[in-house]
Scaffold this motif. Structure first.
Motif, mmCIF file in Angstrom:
data_model
loop_
_atom_site.group_PDB
_atom_site.id
_atom_site.type_symbol
_atom_site.label_atom_id
_atom_site.label_comp_id
_atom_site.label_asym_id
_atom_site.label_seq_id
_atom_site.Cartn_x
_atom_site.Cartn_y
_atom_site.Cartn_z
ATOM 1 N N LEU A 13 44.391 -7.262 51.531
ATOM 2 C CA LEU A 13 44.618 -8.376 50.622
ATOM 3 C C LEU A 13 43.638 -8.343 49.462
ATOM 4 C CD1 LEU A 13 46.003 -10.977 49.853
ATOM 5 C CD2 LEU A 13 44.607 -12.175 51.540
ATOM 6 N N ALA A 14 42.383 -8.059 49.735
ATOM 7 C CA ALA A 14 41.401 -7.961 48.650
ATOM 8 C C ALA A 14 41.749 -6.824 47.694
ATOM 9 C CB ALA A 14 40.006 -7.761 49.241
ATOM 10 N N ALA A 96 41.948 -19.956 44.544
ATOM 11 C CA ALA A 96 42.729 -19.809 45.774
ATOM 12 C C ALA A 96 41.830 -19.290 46.876
ATOM 13 C CB ALA A 96 43.913 -18.869 45.562
ATOM 14 N N LEU A 97 42.200 -19.646 48.108
ATOM 15 C CA LEU A 97 41.478 -19.204 49.302
ATOM 16 C C LEU A 97 42.493 -18.724 50.324
ATOM 17 C CD1 LEU A 97 39.034 -19.038 51.297
ATOM 18 C CD2 LEU A 97 39.485 -21.449 51.830
ATOM 19 N N ALA A 98 42.267 -17.526 50.858
ATOM 20 C CA ALA A 98 43.108 -16.980 51.923
ATOM 21 C C ALA A 98 42.305 -16.914 53.208
ATOM 22 C CB ALA A 98 43.615 -15.591 51.551
ATOM 23 N N PRO A 516 50.967 -7.854 50.284
ATOM 24 C CA PRO A 516 51.600 -8.312 49.032
ATOM 25 C C PRO A 516 52.111 -9.751 49.097
ATOM 26 C CG PRO A 516 52.340 -6.095 49.570
ATOM 27 C CD PRO A 516 51.581 -6.597 50.756
ATOM 28 N N ALA A 517 52.657 -10.168 50.244
ATOM 29 C CA ALA A 517 53.146 -11.543 50.353
ATOM 30 C C ALA A 517 51.993 -12.541 50.317
ATOM 31 C CB ALA A 517 53.955 -11.706 51.641
ATOM 32 N N PHE A 518 50.902 -12.223 50.996
ATOM 33 C CA PHE A 518 49.739 -13.108 50.960
ATOM 34 C C PHE A 518 49.152 -13.160 49.551
ATOM 35 C CE2 PHE A 518 50.054 -12.768 55.476
ATOM 36 C CZ PHE A 518 49.387 -13.861 55.991
ATOM 37 N N ALA A 519 49.106 -12.006 48.876
ATOM 38 C CA ALA A 519 48.576 -11.992 47.512
ATOM 39 C C ALA A 519 49.464 -12.785 46.568
ATOM 40 C CB ALA A 519 48.443 -10.538 47.023
#
Length: 639
Positions: A13-14, A96-98, A516-519
Motif C-alpha cells: 500500500l505504501a 487519510a489513514l489506512a 490498489p483498492a486500499f490506495a
C-alpha cells in the motif's frame, strides 16, 4: 497519507501511494524489538523483515530520478497504533489513514482514536467481518459529524471505508482469469480493461473500443504481460488522452484503448449451469419417459379396441373399463365374448408392466428432488469455462463475481463444509468435491477443455502443483495462481512464462491485489483505479460536476482537455439512488441496484450540476479539477 500495518499489505500500500499517486506517505510498522520468548521472537523477526523491505522501498525511491526529496516514504517504528503513535505520525494534519493490521480489534481501536483526533480524516480500515464493518462505517461517520457540527463531510470527501482482502482481491482475480491483464478498473459492477493494440495494417481498421486512452511509444506482444516500453525516455514518449486528430495522425504507433470485459464463449442454458429452479424434464430419465409413453399408447389402443368391439358402449365407458382391467379391480369377463376376454387379459398384462414403471418413476423423482439440494456435476459438453480451485474466503467472492459476469465456472473443493459450498449449491454451479492433487479430480472438472484455471486454495504448493498438472494437460491454458509470498510469486511467474511462452500465466499475492483498492479508497471515493501506461499513470475517477467550472455548463466535447482529462461515462441514476462508491463490487445481497452508467455519450450533451461523470485523467489533471495544489516534476517525477 499514513499507513499502519504489520504485514505485506502495508508495504504494498505504501509503494502504491508513493509510486502511482505520488503522495507523501508515513508508514507505521511494528518495532523489531517486541517482548521476549519464542512467540515474541517470531513476531520480532516478521517485524524486522517488514522493516527491511520498507527501507528497501525508500532506498529504491531515493535512487529513482528525482528521488531523495521530502516526498520519500517515512518509516516510524512503534509497538502499536496507540494515540501517541498516531499523533507522532501526524494524524492531525493527515489527509487519510489506512489501518491494515491483521487483527480486527487493533484496527478498530486505532480507528476510534484517529477519528477523535481528526474528524476530517479519511479512514480506510481492513476488517474481515463484513457486517461489523458496515456498522463501524456508520459509527465513525456519525462521530465525525458530531465532533465537527459545521463540517461538510461530503464536500471534503471525509469518509470511512471498510475493506477486506477477499472483497478487494476478487475483482482482480476474476479480471485476470477472464481478460489476462491487471490493467482493469471496476465501475458500477462493470469490469473495464485497458488493452494495448498494435498498429493496424494498411487495409485494416483499428477498433477504438470505448475510447483511446493513450498513444504508446512502443508496443509489446509479450504473452507474459510486459508493461510497455521501458527505454528510459529514449525515442517517443507516450501521449496520454490524445484527441482524435492526434490519434489519426499517429500512424505506426500502438494505442491503449478502454473496453468492457464480457464473456464471449458459448452460452449455456440456465438448467445446465445456473438457476434455482428444477426443470421438469430432469425429473425422469429419457428411458423412463419412453417407457411411460409406450404404456400410455398401449392403454389407449386397448380402450379403442374395447369401444370398437362393443358398439353400444360409450368411448368414455370403454376407457373406464380398460382402466379397471388395467388395475385388476374389474370383474372377470366370464360368459362374455372371446374378444372381450382377450382384451381383459392384455389389459391385466399391461397393468403388471405398469407397476415397476410407476415404482421406478417414484424412486427417480425422489432421487432427483434429493439431488436438487446437492452439488451439480459438470455437464458432458462443457468447454470454455473457468476452473476454480478452492471455495474459501477468497474463492467464494471470486465465484460470486464470475457468476455475476455470466462466466461458466466449475469449482473444485476438498472440504464439503467449506465456506463457498452453500453458495455454489444455491447458484447451481457444478462442483467437484475432492483433493485437487488426487488423480481424476481435475479431469472431472473438464480441465482439458477449460479456458482458465484459478488456483485459490490456501496452500502455495497445492496451487503450484495444480497449475503444473493443468499445463501438462493443456499447454495454452490461462493459469492464475494465488501465492502468499511475493518473491515466490515472482519466481513462479517467470519460470512458467519461460517454460510456456505461448500461454498466459499470472501469479498473484493477495496483498498485491488488495493494495490498489486500499490506495484508491485513501485517495477518496472519487478514484476508481489507476491504469499504468508504460512509465506513466492514468487515473479513472467519478466526480460530481457541481462546483467544477471545467465541466459544469460545458458539452462533452468542450469539457475534454487533451493530455489532462476526458469524460468517459455519465451516471444517469437519480442522485438519491446512486451508489456512493462506484468502484465497489455488487453486494450480492439480492437487492437490485440501479446501473446507470452511459458510455456512448453524445458530444453535444451539456453537463449539469446534478450530473456525476466517470473520467480518465492524469495526476496533474485530476489535481487541477479538484482544486488541489499542482506539484512540480522537480519533486514528483512523472515516471
Amino acid at each position: 497519507m499514513i499507513v499502519c500495518g504489520d504485514d505485506a499489505l502495508a508495504e504494498r500500500l505504501a509503494a502504491e501511494l508513493h509510486g502511482v499517486y505520488r503522495e507523501a506517505v508515513t508508514v507505521v510498522v511494528p518495532s523489531a524489538r517486541v517482548g521476549e520468548g519464542a512467540r515474541a521472537g517470531s513476531a520480532g523477526r516478521a517485524a524486522a523483515a517488514l522493516l527491511g523491505r520498507m527501507q528497501a522501498v525508500v532506498s529504491r525511491s531515493a535512487r529513482a530520478p528525482g528521488g531523495g526529496s521530502a516526498q520519500e516514504p517515512q518509516i516510524l517504528e512503534a509497538s502499536g497504533p496507540d494515540e501517541a503513535t498516531l499523533v507522532h505520525a501526524g494524524v492531525r494534519e493527515a489527509a487519510a489513514l489506512a489501518l491494515v493490521y491483521d487483527d480486527d480489534e487493533t484496527n478498530i481501536h486505532a480507528a476510534l482514536a484517529a477519528r477523535r483526533l481528526n474528524p476530517r480524516l479519511r479512514l480506510v480500515i481492513r476488517l474481515y467481518n463484513r457486517k461489523l464493518g458496515q456498522h463501524l462505517e456508520q459509527l465513525l461517520d456519525q462521530a465525525a459529524a458530531i465532533a465537527a457540527p459545521g463540517l461538510d463531510l461530503t464536500a471534503l470527501d471525509t469518509s470511512t471505508t471498510v475493506l477486506s482482502d477477499a472483497d478487494t482481491a476478487a475483482p482482480a482475480l476474476a479480471a485476470t482469469a477472464i481478460a489476462g491483464t491487471n490493467k482493469f478498473v471496476q465501475a458500477d459492477g462493470l469490469l473495464l480493461r485497458a488493452v494495448e493494440r498494435t498498429p493496424p495494417g494498411r487495409d485494416q481498421v483499428a477498433d477504438p473500443g470505448l475510447c483511446t486512452l493513450a498513444l504508446l511509444s512502443a508496443t509489446t506482444n509479450d504473452p507474459g504481460g510486459a508493461e510497455g516500453s521501458d527505454d528510459g525516455g529514449q525515442g517517443e514518449v507516450p501521449q496520454l488522452l490524445p484527441d482524435d486528430r492526434t490519434v489519426a495522425a499517429a500512424t505506426g504507433r500502438g494505442t491503449v484503448v478502454l473496453e468492457a470485459i464480457s464473456h464471449a464463449g458459448p452460452t449455456f442454458s440456465p438448467g445446465r449451469l445456473a438457476g434455482r429452479g428444477l426443470p421438469f424434464g430432469s425429473l425422469f430419465s429419457p428411458r423412463l419417459r419412453w417407457s411411460l409413453t409406450g404404456l400410455a399408447a398401449c392403454v389407449f389402443g386397448l380402450a379403442v379396441a374395447n369401444w370398437l368391439t362393443a358398439p353400444r358402449t360409450h368411448p368414455l365407458h370403454a376407457g373406464y373399463l380398460t382402466l379397471l382391467d388395467l388395475f385388476a379391480i374389474d370383474d372377470p369377463a366370464l360368459g362374455e365374448s372371446a374378444t372381450r376376454q382377450i382384451l381383459q387379459l392384455l389389459s391385466g398384462l399391461a397393468g403388471l408392466l405398469l407397476l415397476p414403471v410407476l415404482l421406478a418413476a417414484v424412486l427417480e423423482a425422489l432421487g432427483t428432488f434429493r439431488s436438487a439440494a446437492a452439488l451439480r456435476r459438470p455437464p458432458r459438453g462443457l468447454s470454455g469455462h473457468v476452473v476454480l480451485l478452492g471455495l474459501g474466503k477468497i474463492g467464494t467472492r471470486v465465484l460470486a463475481r464470475l457468476r455475476e459476469l455470466g462466466i461458466p465456472v466449475v469449482c473444485v473443493e476438498e472440504d464439503p463444509e467449506a465456506r463457498g459450498v452453500p453458495l455454489a449449491r444455491r447458484l447451481r454451479v457444478p462442483t467437484v468435491i475432492g483433493d485437487v492433487t488426487d488423480e481424476g479430480v481435475m479431469e472431472a472438472a473438464k480441465i482439458h477443455r477449460a479456458h482458465a484455471l484459478l488456483a485459490l486454495t490456501s496452500s502455495d504448493t497445492t496451487n503450484l502443483e495444480a497449475a503444473l498438472y493443468a499445463r501438462s494437460v493443456k499447454h495454452d491454458l490461462r493459469a492464475v495462481l494465488r501465492l502468499y509470498d511475493d518473491a515466490f510469486a515472482t519466481a513462479v511467474y517467470r519460470t512458467l512464462r519461460a517454460a510456456h511462452p505461448h500461454a498466459l500465466t499470472r501469479s498473484r499475492s493477495v496483498s498485491t491485489l488488495a493494495a490498489p483498492a486500499f490506495a484508491g479508497a485513501m485517495m477518496g471515493r472519487q478514484v476508481l483505479g489507476a491504469i499504468p501506461v508504460e512509465r506513466r499513470v492514468l487515473l479513472v475517477a467519478a466526480l460530481d460536476v457541481a462546483g467544477l467550472p471545467q465541466l459544469e455548463g460545458r458539452t462533452i466535447d468542450e469539457s475534454f482537455r487533451a493530455g489532462a482529462w476526458r469524460v468517459l461515462a455519465l451516471d444517469s441514476a437519480e442522485p438519491n439512488e446512486r451508489l456512493p462508491d462506484l468502484a465497489s463490487a455488487p453486494s450480492g445481497d439480492g437487492a437490485e441496484h440501479p446501473v446507470g452508467l452511459v458510455w456512448d455519450l453524445h458530444p453535444g450533451y451539456v453537463l449539469r450540476a446534478q450530473d456525476r461523470v466517470v473520467l480518465a485523467a492524469t495526476r496533474q489533471g485530476l489535481a487541477e479539477l479538484l482544486g488541489r495544489p499542482r506539484r512540480t516534476s522537480a519533486h514528483i517525477p512523472e515516471r
